[in-house]
Design a protein around this motif. Structure first.
Motif: not given
Length: 191
Positions: A142-153
């Motif tokens: 999934g993607k973290v809801k912040v302005e930067a491109d942060v992802q989680a697995i």
């Protein structure tokens, strides 16, 4: 029973976030892995530092690469280990035993894996079945809801009554890096 397990995972994620009181990994829990790969851009006289070392958790029948300095918490039969690759992201490993009266399956651990992703403030956008040396599992990204491109697995594996959860959250470039791939591929369940 499964609801309590989801609650425990949520609590573990909160504990991991506020690990201030946790201890650093004991040196006898961490062993050196294979020597770092040589690259053409690094002269032979310089060693490339490997940020990940093999951590062995005999009480939980598991081995996994973790950052050289990581924090661990063993509480009520649940292990949570967390390390960072600053400023890029965090690695997390969790092991727990399911209820005696319930057989664990990838379908039954789905709420726990989802809670791990959502605990990292990400929305699940992909879900797939996975296997690890004969053990069934489930991966969510999934993607973290912040302005930067942060992802989680998060990957969850079922081994009898045990659940193993391996997760990482960080920048998209880091999530797709060789180190994160090595981390996810390094887990070994040792019954």
């Amino acid at each position: 029973m499964l609801g309590r397990a989801v609650g425990r995972v949520s609590i573990a994620i909160v504990f991991a976030s506020v690990f201030a009181g946790a201890t650093l990994a004991d040196s006898d829990d961490v062993v050196a892995n294979s020597p770092p790969e040589k690259t053409a851009s690094v002269p032979k006289t310089h060693k490339v530092l490997d940020k990940l070392k093999l951590a062995y958790f005999p009480n939980y029948s598991a081995k996994i690469l973790m950052p050289v300095q990581f924090q661990k918490k063993d509480l009520n039969g649940q292990l949570t280990a967390m390390g960072a690759d600053l400023p890029h992201g965090i690695y997390m490993f969790l092991s727990m035993t399911g209820p005696d009266d319930e057989e664990l399956t990838p379908e039954k651990i789905k709420p726990i894996v989802r809670a791990a992703i959502e605990g990292m403030k990400a929305e699940v956008d992909t879900e797939s079945s996975i296997k690890l040396n004969g053990y069934d599992g489930l991966e969510m990204r999934g993607k973290v809801k912040v302005e930067a491109d942060v992802q989680a697995i998060a990957r969850g594996y079922v081994a009898g009554k045990k659940l193993y959860l391996v997760s990482a959250m960080g920048t998209a470039v880091w999530i797709n890096s060789k180190d994160v791939s090595r981390f996810f591929n390094s887990i070994e369940i040792t019954p």
